[in-house]
Write an enzyme that holds these catalytic residues in place. Sequence first.
Site, PDB file in Angstrom:
ATOM      1  N   ALA B  12       0.494  -9.929  -0.621  1.00 50.07           N
ATOM      2  CA  ALA B  12       0.593 -11.036   0.333  1.00 50.07           C
ATOM      3  C   ALA B  12      -0.553 -11.002   1.338  1.00 50.07           C
ATOM      4  CB  ALA B  12       1.932 -10.952   1.067  1.00 50.07           C
ATOM      5  N   LYS B 186       1.200   2.063  16.020  1.00 49.93           N
ATOM      6  CA  LYS B 186       1.961   1.319  15.020  1.00 49.93           C
ATOM      7  C   LYS B 186       3.000   2.226  14.355  1.00 49.93           C
ATOM      8  CE  LYS B 186       1.830  -2.506  11.868  1.00 49.93           C
ATOM      9  NZ  LYS B 186       1.323  -3.093  10.619  1.00 49.93           N
ATOM     10  N   ASN B 190       6.827   2.021  12.726  1.00 51.31           N
ATOM     11  CA  ASN B 190       6.948   2.165  11.267  1.00 51.31           C
ATOM     12  C   ASN B 190       7.675   3.434  10.839  1.00 51.31           C
ATOM     13  OD1 ASN B 190       5.737  -0.233  10.586  1.00 51.31           O
ATOM     14  ND2 ASN B 190       3.727   0.635  10.176  1.00 51.31           N
ATOM     15  N   ASN B 194      10.802   1.771   9.101  1.00 49.10           N
ATOM     16  CA  ASN B 194      10.564   1.763   7.654  1.00 49.10           C
ATOM     17  C   ASN B 194      11.352   2.894   6.993  1.00 49.10           C
ATOM     18  OD1 ASN B 194       8.403   0.020   8.617  1.00 49.10           O
ATOM     19  ND2 ASN B 194       7.495   0.268   6.594  1.00 49.10           N
ATOM     20  N   SER B 257       8.527  -3.333   5.420  1.00 52.53           N
ATOM     21  CA  SER B 257       7.807  -3.404   4.137  1.00 52.53           C
ATOM     22  C   SER B 257       8.267  -2.319   3.175  1.00 52.53           C
ATOM     23  CB  SER B 257       6.299  -3.308   4.377  1.00 52.53           C
ATOM     24  OG  SER B 257       5.979  -2.069   4.989  1.00 52.53           O
ATOM     25  N   GLU B 269       4.932   3.984   0.616  1.00 51.79           N
ATOM     26  CA  GLU B 269       3.710   4.599   1.128  1.00 51.79           C
ATOM     27  C   GLU B 269       4.075   5.868   1.903  1.00 51.79           C
ATOM     28  OE1 GLU B 269       0.640   0.984   1.815  1.00 51.79           O
ATOM     29  OE2 GLU B 269       2.487   0.781   2.961  1.00 51.79           O
TER      30      GLU B 269
END
Lengths: 304, 304
Positions: B12, B186, B190, B194, B257, B269
């Site tokens: 995306a 960040k 995350n 996440n 994500s 990740e």
Amino acid sequence: MAERIAILGAGAIGLYYGARLALTGQDVHFLLRSEVDTVRARGITLHTKGRTETLFPVSVSRSAREIGPVDLVFVTLKATANDHLAELLPPLLGPQTLVVTLQNGLGNEEVLARWVDRGRILGGLCFIACMRVAPGEVNCLHVGSITLGEYDRPPSDRTRRVAGLLENAGVPCRCVDSLAEARWRKLVWNVPFNGLSVAAGGITTDVICADPYLAGEVRALMEEVRAAAHALGFDVPAAFAQKQFDVTPPMGAYQPSSLVDFKAGRPLEVDAIWGEPLRRAQAAGVSTPRLALLHALLQRLTPA
Amino acid sequence: MAERIAILGAGAIGLYYGARLALTGQDVHFLLRSEVDTVRARGITLHTKGRTETLFPVSVSRSAREIGPVDLVFVTLKATANDHLAELLPPLLGPQTLVVTLQNGLGNEEVLARWVDRGRILGGLCFIACMRVAPGEVNCLHVGSITLGEYDRPPSDRTRRVAGLLENAGVPCRCVDSLAEARWRKLVWNVPFNGLSVAAGGITTDVICADPYLAGEVRALMEEVRAAAHALGFDVPAAFAQKQFDVTPPMGAYQPSSLVDFKAGRPLEVDAIWGEPLRRAQAAGVSTPRLALLHALLQRLTPA
């Protein structure tokens, strides 16, 4: 003279120990729910390393009132079912009744103390590998032993009497001075292995031990449990934790009881195994960050 | 004069920024794999808050050699695909080529430095909510902004040139003195959101925030990230972490994500978001027990 015994909870542990006690002459009454008819019709069958024994007839009941006061109650419910004790336990209690919780984790003796005088509460830790393979039917791979103690006091003649009954039924027993210390020692294994087996996606203990990151987390969680126990006045040596780790790889693809529950869609004993130890660690001012995270994940992952 | 730009990775983010740059006059080349034929035939379609734009024709290629050296490369691969850079990146590099990684987490600039002079590596953090809804088709709910910086040095004219291209394409840009500090900031969001969204069984951020235990773990993980950043010389104020927490409940049932990847069966990740921060914290002598446990669980939970 036979002791009058009630078994509260008909999972593998309750069926196994109860049937062994009955087979060796004790007057054992099982409080069951869904399986009453099957057990009444077919009895209880134990498979122990290739040997099969059947107890028949079996005294089973759906109601604690039908059984009435006994000399000895073994509580073998999952700790997650403790809410039912308010209904199940009082009818079984006479003025001298001893109550032995064979449940996992911390806090079960405290629950019993709502109805039973503290001096008549005992606890046991079951080192056994068995599973219920059908209603009234248990497969025991390893008889192991029971570690017995009294709630908040050293063992007395009562403890030795219960131990004698179990020994006579073929279950080796060890009486310990501190039940609480024994429970913290068992948590050294249960907190990491039961927890990670579920939180890491449903894996057996051999997979955990072979994964360098997870194996490191096992050791770190063991250290947190040791630190909490130590702050609460219990002795859990580093060598003990090391041994708890070392005995695990040889067990192969072992499923901790929490993983068995998880796969079967049953609630995990989150509060007894992780929640109550966490609260006690916090109350003692001990930082147990991994235990806190694992508890938070498991209370979300547990089937309702 | 149009800049010659290569977009490496057709998720995306790559499709969105690449198409916006092309629509505003830049000479953009997309390096794709499975979707080459579809994008060549139908172009790239962007839906941005009810407005639809289509880029057609599109310069797409399966081979970096076909594209050849460019002025600017945007790396928008998942960090888990960095192994492919050895093949994909070198043919795009001329002596002046700038390479901008828009990837998550830590360690991506270091990977690029195997092929690119450090002085030509930039990094960007994308604050955007968009998803690829079909091959060559992206739905953007929130354009947000990009925070841009240079690898290990303050912004230069190069950075401002890249920022200008993006601004001109409708993407607000902020240049920061320390890219590394921006990346650690960040991670404050995350790492917990996440991670817990996956490890707690696949839950959205609103569920995490509403769960008192998990919300407590979010805050504790944020503190660990702050402590690591601080030890490494970066400034991440407590008020910043507080704000990162506060902005989350209003986002509603947001899927980080990693949760999107997890549900789609794609690898997480793990190394970029948890593994590399953990290693840097350890190297700085900072204890991050929750990050360590979360990392161990996620590296086991990630689809291979």
